[in-house]
Scaffold this motif. Structure first.
Motif, PDB file in Angstrom:
ATOM      1  N   LYS A 195     -51.043  22.882 -33.573  1.00  0.00           N
ATOM      2  CA  LYS A 195     -52.073  22.736 -34.611  1.00  0.00           C
ATOM      3  C   LYS A 195     -53.500  22.917 -34.095  1.00  0.00           C
ATOM      4  CE  LYS A 195     -49.461  21.422 -38.089  1.00  0.00           C
ATOM      5  NZ  LYS A 195     -49.005  22.529 -38.929  1.00  0.00           N
ATOM      6  N   PHE A 196     -53.665  22.729 -32.773  1.00  0.00           N
ATOM      7  CA  PHE A 196     -55.021  22.730 -32.203  1.00  0.00           C
ATOM      8  C   PHE A 196     -55.380  24.067 -31.576  1.00  0.00           C
ATOM      9  CE2 PHE A 196     -51.713  20.877 -29.583  1.00  0.00           C
ATOM     10  CZ  PHE A 196     -51.694  21.781 -28.524  1.00  0.00           C
ATOM     11  N   CYS A 197     -54.485  25.056 -31.699  1.00  0.00           N
ATOM     12  CA  CYS A 197     -54.684  26.316 -30.982  1.00  0.00           C
ATOM     13  C   CYS A 197     -54.952  27.477 -31.938  1.00  0.00           C
ATOM     14  CB  CYS A 197     -53.450  26.615 -30.121  1.00  0.00           C
ATOM     15  SG  CYS A 197     -53.596  28.168 -29.211  1.00  0.00           S
ATOM     16  N   VAL A 239     -47.093  29.775 -14.569  1.00  0.00           N
ATOM     17  CA  VAL A 239     -46.610  30.039 -15.923  1.00  0.00           C
ATOM     18  C   VAL A 239     -46.761  28.739 -16.707  1.00  0.00           C
ATOM     19  CG1 VAL A 239     -44.556  30.537 -17.305  1.00  0.00           C
ATOM     20  CG2 VAL A 239     -45.065  31.921 -15.288  1.00  0.00           C
ATOM     21  N   SER A 240     -47.484  28.840 -17.811  1.00  0.00           N
ATOM     22  CA  SER A 240     -47.735  27.650 -18.615  1.00  0.00           C
ATOM     23  C   SER A 240     -46.896  27.713 -19.884  1.00  0.00           C
ATOM     24  CB  SER A 240     -49.226  27.598 -18.962  1.00  0.00           C
ATOM     25  OG  SER A 240     -49.485  26.546 -19.861  1.00  0.00           O
ATOM     26  N   THR A 241     -46.171  26.647 -20.143  1.00  0.00           N
ATOM     27  CA  THR A 241     -45.293  26.647 -21.325  1.00  0.00           C
ATOM     28  C   THR A 241     -45.479  25.383 -22.148  1.00  0.00           C
ATOM     29  OG1 THR A 241     -42.997  26.659 -22.096  1.00  0.00           O
ATOM     30  CG2 THR A 241     -43.406  25.626 -19.954  1.00  0.00           C
ATOM     31  N   SER A 242     -45.239  25.526 -23.431  1.00  0.00           N
ATOM     32  CA  SER A 242     -45.229  24.349 -24.276  1.00  0.00           C
ATOM     33  C   SER A 242     -43.947  23.563 -24.068  1.00  0.00           C
ATOM     34  CB  SER A 242     -45.355  24.765 -25.734  1.00  0.00           C
ATOM     35  OG  SER A 242     -46.645  25.232 -25.957  1.00  0.00           O
ATOM     36  N   GLY A 243     -43.005  24.170 -23.347  1.00  0.00           N
ATOM     37  CA  GLY A 243     -41.787  23.441 -22.997  1.00  0.00           C
ATOM     38  C   GLY A 243     -40.575  23.899 -23.778  1.00  0.00           C
ATOM     39  N   VAL A 249     -46.811  22.542 -17.811  1.00  0.00           N
ATOM     40  CA  VAL A 249     -46.266  22.219 -19.136  1.00  0.00           C
ATOM     41  C   VAL A 249     -47.386  21.627 -19.988  1.00  0.00           C
ATOM     42  CG1 VAL A 249     -44.606  20.792 -20.392  1.00  0.00           C
ATOM     43  CG2 VAL A 249     -43.969  21.796 -18.187  1.00  0.00           C
ATOM     44  N   SER A 250     -47.572  22.203 -21.168  1.00  0.00           N
ATOM     45  CA  SER A 250     -48.583  21.684 -22.084  1.00  0.00           C
ATOM     46  C   SER A 250     -47.981  20.493 -22.807  1.00  0.00           C
ATOM     47  CB  SER A 250     -48.984  22.774 -23.077  1.00  0.00           C
ATOM     48  OG  SER A 250     -49.449  23.893 -22.363  1.00  0.00           O
ATOM     49  N   LEU A 251     -48.265  19.324 -22.279  1.00  0.00           N
ATOM     50  CA  LEU A 251     -47.582  18.135 -22.792  1.00  0.00           C
ATOM     51  C   LEU A 251     -48.349  17.518 -23.969  1.00  0.00           C
ATOM     52  CD1 LEU A 251     -45.073  16.416 -22.193  1.00  0.00           C
ATOM     53  CD2 LEU A 251     -46.489  14.994 -20.710  1.00  0.00           C
ATOM     54  N   HIS A 252     -49.562  17.149 -23.741  1.00  0.00           N
ATOM     55  CA  HIS A 252     -50.467  16.595 -24.761  1.00  0.00           C
ATOM     56  C   HIS A 252     -50.048  15.262 -25.356  1.00  0.00           C
ATOM     57  CE1 HIS A 252     -52.715  20.217 -24.321  1.00  0.00           C
ATOM     58  NE2 HIS A 252     -51.816  20.990 -24.899  1.00  0.00           N
ATOM     59  N   SER A 253     -48.769  14.955 -25.306  1.00  0.00           N
ATOM     60  CA  SER A 253     -48.341  13.604 -25.651  1.00  0.00           C
ATOM     61  C   SER A 253     -46.936  13.385 -25.117  1.00  0.00           C
ATOM     62  CB  SER A 253     -48.342  13.373 -27.169  1.00  0.00           C
ATOM     63  OG  SER A 253     -47.786  12.087 -27.429  1.00  0.00           O
ATOM     64  N   TYR A 271     -48.914  18.869 -15.703  1.00  0.00           N
ATOM     65  CA  TYR A 271     -48.974  18.661 -17.153  1.00  0.00           C
ATOM     66  C   TYR A 271     -50.384  18.925 -17.642  1.00  0.00           C
ATOM     67  CZ  TYR A 271     -44.459  16.532 -16.485  1.00  0.00           C
ATOM     68  OH  TYR A 271     -43.151  16.330 -16.147  1.00  0.00           O
ATOM     69  N   GLU A 272     -50.483  19.806 -18.627  1.00  0.00           N
ATOM     70  CA  GLU A 272     -51.783  20.021 -19.260  1.00  0.00           C
ATOM     71  C   GLU A 272     -51.887  19.066 -20.439  1.00  0.00           C
ATOM     72  OE1 GLU A 272     -52.284  24.643 -19.319  1.00  0.00           O
ATOM     73  OE2 GLU A 272     -50.241  23.986 -18.995  1.00  0.00           O
ATOM     74  N   TYR A 273     -53.075  18.539 -20.579  1.00  0.00           N
ATOM     75  CA  TYR A 273     -53.189  17.424 -21.526  1.00  0.00           C
ATOM     76  C   TYR A 273     -54.608  17.355 -22.072  1.00  0.00           C
ATOM     77  CZ  TYR A 273     -51.520  12.813 -23.127  1.00  0.00           C
ATOM     78  OH  TYR A 273     -51.087  11.750 -23.870  1.00  0.00           O
ATOM     79  N   TYR A 294     -61.264  19.714 -24.767  1.00  0.00           N
ATOM     80  CA  TYR A 294     -60.865  20.362 -26.023  1.00  0.00           C
ATOM     81  C   TYR A 294     -61.902  21.410 -26.442  1.00  0.00           C
ATOM     82  CZ  TYR A 294     -59.819  21.185 -30.909  1.00  0.00           C
ATOM     83  OH  TYR A 294     -59.540  21.802 -32.097  1.00  0.00           O
ATOM     84  N   ASN A 295     -61.407  22.560 -26.830  1.00  0.00           N
ATOM     85  CA  ASN A 295     -62.290  23.602 -27.343  1.00  0.00           C
ATOM     86  C   ASN A 295     -62.111  23.680 -28.844  1.00  0.00           C
ATOM     87  OD1 ASN A 295     -63.058  24.477 -24.666  1.00  0.00           O
ATOM     88  ND2 ASN A 295     -60.940  25.144 -24.525  1.00  0.00           N
ATOM     89  N   PRO A 296     -63.099  23.205 -29.563  1.00  0.00           N
ATOM     90  CA  PRO A 296     -62.954  23.133 -31.024  1.00  0.00           C
ATOM     91  C   PRO A 296     -62.650  24.516 -31.598  1.00  0.00           C
ATOM     92  CG  PRO A 296     -64.979  22.078 -30.305  1.00  0.00           C
ATOM     93  CD  PRO A 296     -64.417  22.776 -29.106  1.00  0.00           C
TER      94      PRO A 296
END
Ligand code: SAH
Length: 347
Positions: free
Chosen positions: A119-121, A196-200, A219-223, A261-263, A295-297
């Motif tokens: 939702k944020f991308c 390599v970056s993945t949402s998982g 891994v783009s974890l964020h939560s 983990y990217e967060y 965060y980049n709005p």
């Protein structure tokens, strides 16, 4: 006529060697042409000066060399460069050159648009139009390497698959591209300099582990709480944290490679103490590092960067639990080149 010709860079070296043998030539010719295509980045058969005119004409009759074009280039006040890259069919992706004191990093795209729905991308809003071919991924790297040499007087040192797209949803082509980037016949870069970056995507993480890949995983974890993660990354419903965790455990057991983990911490979404506790718990099963991204709005203010206090709470609690944490400042924000801002805005 042109459409019936095959993209020569879709062929493996073996297939290229076979082509020449079938045409009554030496298999070795395949190696020569392969080198022109991959380590010398030839855009036309005529550039292949150690290949006879007759052979070049033969190649021309059978194949095309599809290549990308850097359609426009924007430069940020911080030195970041964003390329809008036109593909052979007219579609456009973006890639970014990020210079820092010690390195220059290419951020490359793996899909036109994205398969996922974070939702944020900004890229998620484009939907996925198609996967990039290995040569289209490779060419982005070549283009950025050239810019790095031209504007920063040094070759490209690192590559991150953090541009448009979900690399693990275009697994085969991404791995083929990395193979070309790292092989001596391609760019000869060390896989240790590739992330390599993945949402998982659990199944693909396991597959990568089985193939004993040498690049790094982010891994783009964020939560680390399913309920929260599903809200901001709806595909989490299909790949819940339990499955992701199991896949990452498997990854670590096989590769012994630490996971990053990217967060992003957002106000009112994941800025509570219990969010940090869940993250700490998630970090325990394998050596890991947390990269807090600014965060980049991207629009209307539905998502807002959390307060300094919340960020400090994350940093302090993670460090108290011996988890390495870094804070990543945004780069190239003024030209929409920062994480999550790639959306072909100028097209
Ligand atoms: N699909 C892959 C790679 C592309 S996104 C992935 O999800 O990892 C690259 C990174 O940018 C991810 O960590 C992603 O979560 C993050 N990102 C996306 N939108 C962002 C935004 N608006 N601000 C900051 N980071 C964002």
């Amino acid at each position: 006529m042109k459409d019936s010709k095959k993209d020569i860079r879709a062929l493996t070296k073996e297939q290229l060697r076979d082509f020449f043998v079938k045409e009554g030539d030496k298999a070795f010719r395949g190696n020569q042409v392969y080198e022109w295509l991959w380590s010398k980045s030839a855009h036309s058969f005529d550039e292949m000066t150690n290949i006879s005119k007759e052979t070049r004409d033969k190649l021309d009759a059978h194949f095309v060399i599809n290549h990308i074009e850097v359609d426009s280039m924007q430069k940020s006040s911080d030195g970041t460069i964003k390329n809008a890259v036109k593909l052979h069919d007219g579609l456009v992706v973006e890639s970014v050159l990020i210079p820092t004191e010690n390195r220059t990093t290419a951020c490359v795209s793996s899909q036109v648009g994205c398969s996922l729905d974070c939702k944020f991308c900004a890229t998620a809003r484009l939907k996925r139009m198609r996967n990039l071919n290995p040569d289209e991924i490779f060419d982005q790297v070549v283009a950025i390497d050239k810019e790095s040499r031209l504007y920063h007087n040094k070759p490209l040192s690192n590559i991150v698959f953090m541009g448009m797209g979900e690399p693990l949803m275009n697994y085969n082509n991404v791995l083929k591209a990395i193979d070309k980037i790292t092989s001596p016949e391609g760019l000869g870069m060390s896989p240790k300099r590739i992330v390599v970056s993945t949402s998982g995507v659990p199944k693909m993480i396991k597959k990568m582990a089985d193939e004993e890949v040498k690049f790094k995983l982010a891994v783009s974890l964020h939560s680390a709480i399913d309920e929260v993660r599903s809200k901001i990354m709806p595909f989490n419903e299909n790949f819940p944290l339990k499955d992701l965790r199991e896949a990452l455990e498997y990854w670590y057991a096989k590769t012994k490679n630490r996971i990053t983990y990217e967060y992003v911490v957002w106000r009112g979404i994941n800025d509570r103490k219990k969010d940090v506790e869940a993250l700490i718990d998630f970090c325990k099963f394998a050596p890991s590092k947390v990269n807090l991204i600014e965060y980049n709005p991207i629009d209307d203010g539905e998502f807002q960067q959390a307060s300094e206090e919340a960020l400090n709470m994350y940093i302090n609690m993670l460090e108290a639990n011996n988890i390495t944490v870094t804070v990543r400042r945004s780069r190239g924000k003024d030209i929409d080149a920062a994480c999550g801002q790639l959306a072909n805005k100028n097209q």
